[in-house]
Every structure is written in C-alpha cells, then in structure tokens.
Design a protein around this motif. Structure first.
Motif, PDB file in Angstrom:
ATOM      1  N   ARG A  56       0.828  -1.213   0.000  1.00 45.91           N
ATOM      2  CA  ARG A  56       0.000   0.000   0.000  1.00 45.91           C
ATOM      3  C   ARG A  56       0.861   1.262   0.000  1.00 45.91           C
ATOM      4  N   SER A  57       2.096   1.116   0.521  1.00 43.38           N
ATOM      5  CA  SER A  57       3.023   2.253   0.563  1.00 43.38           C
ATOM      6  C   SER A  57       3.851   2.368  -0.712  1.00 43.38           C
ATOM      7  N   GLY A  58       3.580   1.490  -1.670  1.00 47.46           N
ATOM      8  CA  GLY A  58       4.307   1.530  -2.932  1.00 47.46           C
ATOM      9  C   GLY A  58       5.557   0.685  -2.968  1.00 47.46           C
ATOM     10  N   VAL A  59       5.789  -0.120  -1.924  1.00 46.65           N
ATOM     11  CA  VAL A  59       6.967  -0.995  -1.870  1.00 46.65           C
ATOM     12  C   VAL A  59       6.520  -2.429  -2.137  1.00 46.65           C
ATOM     13  N   HIS A  60       6.898  -2.985  -3.284  1.00 47.31           N
ATOM     14  CA  HIS A  60       6.472  -4.328  -3.690  1.00 47.31           C
ATOM     15  C   HIS A  60       7.638  -5.299  -3.511  1.00 47.31           C
ATOM     16  N   LEU A  61       7.565  -6.117  -2.491  1.00 44.29           N
ATOM     17  CA  LEU A  61       8.625  -7.076  -2.185  1.00 44.29           C
ATOM     18  C   LEU A  61       8.067  -8.486  -2.116  1.00 44.29           C
ATOM     19  N   THR A  62       8.818  -9.454  -2.643  1.00 46.45           N
ATOM     20  CA  THR A  62       8.428 -10.845  -2.435  1.00 46.45           C
ATOM     21  C   THR A  62       8.731 -11.239  -0.996  1.00 46.45           C
TER      22      THR A  62
END
Length: 409
Positions: free
Chosen positions: A230-236
């Motif tokens: 939701r904060s724009g940080v896309h991590l596996t």
C-alpha cells in the motif's frame, strides 16, 4: 587501527618457524597475549590449566603426538568451545574437509587457510571474531534456559502473538535494488531473552505446533507485506515451509484464505522447501506443492546442495527458484572446488529458467564472484542481518536514499 576484539591466542603447531611467523603477525595486529603448544596433547594440558579460554586457537593439522583432527575431537569431548582457525600445508580439499567436520560438531570455526597465513588473512579473521570472550569452559548448563523452555510455553507464546517475523533482505546483484525478504521466526522471551530457532522450531515440529507457528508467522508477514504494498513498496516474501505441513490436505486452503484476508497476490509469496521435505507421504506432499503453484505461489528449493536428492527433487517439483546453501557461497572466491560447484549449480538453474538466490554472503568478494557468475539475488550479513518490520522499513528508505544519491552524483 581499532583495538582488536581478540586479546589472547593459542598457537598449536609443531613447527617453530611457523609459530614464530604467527607470533609476528599477531603482534603486528596488536595482539600480545600469545600462548604456544607443539601438539594437541600440550595444548590440552595448557587449556585445562587456564581459568579463561583463549579468544582464538590457531591449529595445524599435521603434528606428531596428537594431530589437529584428534585435537579438535578432544576439544568437543571436553566441551572446550573456543573459536578455531585451521592453518595447514596440506591440500585445500583436506583442510576444507576438517573445517566441515568442526562445523558438524558445532565447534566455532572462523577460518580454514592453507599456509602461510598473511597479515591480510589474519586481519579478516580478527574482524569476524566474536565480540565477547568465550566462557571459561562450556558445560551442558550453557543453554539451560533455552532448553528448559517447553512445548506448553511455546504454545502460549504462539497464541499470544509473542513470536515475531524478522526480515532479511534479498538484493538484485545486477541493479542493487531490494527485491524481497526472507521471513525468519524469532521468539523474544520476556525472561530468557531470544530463544534460538534451532530450539523452538524442532520443539514445534515434535509437539505438532508447527502448523500454528507457521500460520502465525505467515499471517504477520502477509500483513506487513500488504502494508508495504500500500506504501508503494512491492517485495516478495519468502517463508520456510516445514515438511510436516506438506502432509496436511487442508494446508493450501488455509494459506489461500490467509492471503485473501490481507489481499496479497500469491505471486508475492515464495515458499521455501528444503531438499529433505518430501521424505514421507510423497503423494500428498506433491499434491500440496502442485496446488500452491496453481494458485500462483512461488516455490524455492532451499539449501540446495546439502541433501542427497537434489536432481530428483528438481525433476518432480515445479520449483520457480533455486536457493544455494551458504556452505557453497562463503569463501568460494578462495576455493576452486567450491567455485566449480557454484558455477555448475547456477548454470543448471539458468537453463531451467529458475531464479537463483545465494544465501550466506558475508564479504564483498562473495558478492563480486556471484555477480560474475550470473546469480540473480543475494542474501546475507554483508547486506544486512534479519530485522523486525519497523526497522526494515527504515533500512529500505535509507538504502533507497543512498542509491538515488549515487545516481545523482
């Protein structure tokens, strides 16, 4: 030079020339508390007379009387757990074999080098030495508090949400960007401090608590990943999967429901499966793994190279990722046989279109070698230690700021 963390060193070597060489190196590094022994027998007599163990023991392998291997075995038998450095003129494969033996016996070993040691070698060893001196002599009481923690206490801790996920970053070796994390369970006990995972994970598996433990840690990790998203940080998010859970027919449905609860895409989650995870109930295990892939989850073969059925597992399980064990990564730049194994594993993985992850990266040399060999992702203390979610968020912001600063300069 900052003051060395190592103050006392025992040199065990039958060669006067080699002992004098080592004494000279130690003094150049600011260490003057130096003890000497000509073989294992003399070293054991000296250790038994000391109130406090040396911070470090440098041991040769080939000595008359008691050789280095027998000396290490006697250390284990007598619970003498001072950190070791192996230094020998013998071939490197033998030196590495003895190093592996010491690690298997859980004897702390900092390095294994072919003679002669140099000042640079010694400085690297001292840099990685323990911050605190070892106990006078280790006893079964050393881990008494952890071992006294039982299944009932663990069950309560799980139900009260006292176990926490820690996150260790995974970095793209080409771009340097943070692509994901491995989730590691941690138990900060109010009275006993951190209970080590190698105590509470087997405890959970033995007493059928691993299901609740995995769902608890996965739930917290999914919530954190959804917050980052939701904060724009896309991590596996990579989560370890116990073999006990692969025998449960409803496990995939439970995980899928947990994923829906936090509105997290399945593609963002990777389940790490160890090579030995499919020993029992193979049919149900394969069914669960196939269902996880059908739902979009990633599957990683964890600790690749440490089991005896690697090729067989790769041929029958739809893995998306291969994670190379730290024993093939650390110091591979110094050892030809490790480089050959590492390169062949990476080449095979690339031909199978698998993402490759190297764990246990501890030095810049490890990083450079893996990048040269074409490994995709890196993980290890050279990058960062595992950390709680709030700390990790700040760490990511700091790393991104540094990267953008370097681009703008």
């Amino acid at each position: 030079m900052s003051p060395p963390r190592v103050e006392t060193v025992l040199i065990v070597d039958d060669s006067l020339v080699q002992r004098l060489h080592m004494v000279g190196l130690l003094r150049q590094c600011g260490i003057h508390g130096i003890l000497e022994a000509v073989d294992g027998n003399q070293a054991l007599e000296l250790l038994s007379a000391l109130d406090t163990l040396p911070h470090l023991i440098v041991v040769d392998l080939e000595m008359p009387g008691m050789d280095g291997v027998e000396f290490i075995l006697q250390m284990m038998k007598r619970n003498v757990m001072a950190p070791l450095v192996i230094s020998s003129n013998r071939d490197l494969s033998l030196i590495c074999s003895v190093e592996n033996m010491a690690q298997a016996l859980e004897i702390p070993i900092l390095a294994a080098w072919k003679k002669p040691l140099t000042k640079q070698h010694l400085a690297e060893i001292l840099h990685h030495s323990p911050d605190r001196p070892p106990p006078s002599h280790s006893t079964p009481e050393t881990h008494k508090e952890a071992s006294s923690t039982g299944a009932h206490e663990l069950a309560l801790a799980i139900s009260r949400h006292q176990l926490l996920p820690y996150y260790q970053p995974q970095i793209d070796l080409k771009s340097g960007t943070i692509t994901g994390v491995e989730v590691l369970a941690r138990w900060p006990h109010a009275e006993k401090g951190f209970i080590p995972p190698d105590h509470f994970i087997p405890l959970a598996e033995k007493h059928r608590l691993i299901h609740d433990l995995t769902l608890e840690i996965a739930g917290q990790a999914f919530a954190q990943a959804a917050h980052w998203r939701r904060s724009g940080v896309h991590l596996t998010v990579a989560v370890n999967l116990s073999p006990r859970l692969l025998d449960l027919p409803d496990f995939v449905s439970e995980i899928d429901a947990l994923l829906q609860q936090y509105q997290l895409p399945a593609e963002q989650v990777i389940w790490e499966v160890t090579e030995s995870s499919l020993a029992a109930d193979l049919g149900i295990a394969l069914a669960n793994l196939a269902r996880l892939r059908l739902k979009g989850f990633g599957l990683s073969i964890d600790d690749y190279g440490t089991g005896f059925s690697s090729m067989q597992q790769l041929s029958r399980i739809p893995f998306t990722e291969l994670k190379i064990d730290r024993s093939f990564v650390h110091r591979a730049h110094q050892r030809e046989h490790l480089r050959v194994i590492l390169q062949s594993a990476l080449d095979m993985a690339h031909k199978m279109s698998l993402v490759t992850v190297a764990e246990g990266i501890e030095t810049l040399e490890d990083w450079k070698l893996l990048r040269e060999f074409g490994c995709n992702l890196a993980q290890g203390y050279f990058i960062a230690k595992p950390m709680p979610g709030e700390t990790f968020t700040g760490w990511v912001k700091t790393q991104n700021t540094r990267r953008h600063g370097r681009r703008g300069s």
